[in-house]
Design a protein around this motif. Structure first.
Motif: not given
Length: 83
Positions: A33-50
């Motif tokens: 679920x992590x999104x790495x954007x060069x220069x900006x940083x690493x973010x977590x995508x909002x996801x739902x798991x059952x």
């Protein structure tokens, strides 16, 4: 978000299920679920798991943010379909 914000959210909405607080990002990384954007940083995508009682992922939604208005209904329908 940290554990205290999750506790407040759970109390405010009267939720009867746990939310995961992933301060270090280990869970997000494990679930992809992590999104790495060069220069900006690493973010977590909002996801739902059952996840069933045996720990098997039965359904996942990686498009939560763009469908936020209908997300709860979608999750309820998936829960009903899995029962």
């Amino acid at each position: 978000q940290d554990l205290s914000s999750h506790k407040a959210f759970i109390k405010k909405l009267g939720l009867e299920f746990p939310l995961i607080s992933d301060d270090g990002g280990a869970v997000a990384k494990a679930y992809g679920a992590q999104i790495k954007i060069p220069v900006v940083g690493t973010f977590t995508n909002r996801e739902t798991y059952l996840i069933d009682p045996e720990g098997t992922i039965r359904w996942k939604d990686k498009n939560v943010q763009s469908a936020i208005d209908s997300h709860a209904d979608t999750v309820i329908k998936q829960l009903q379909a899995l029962q």
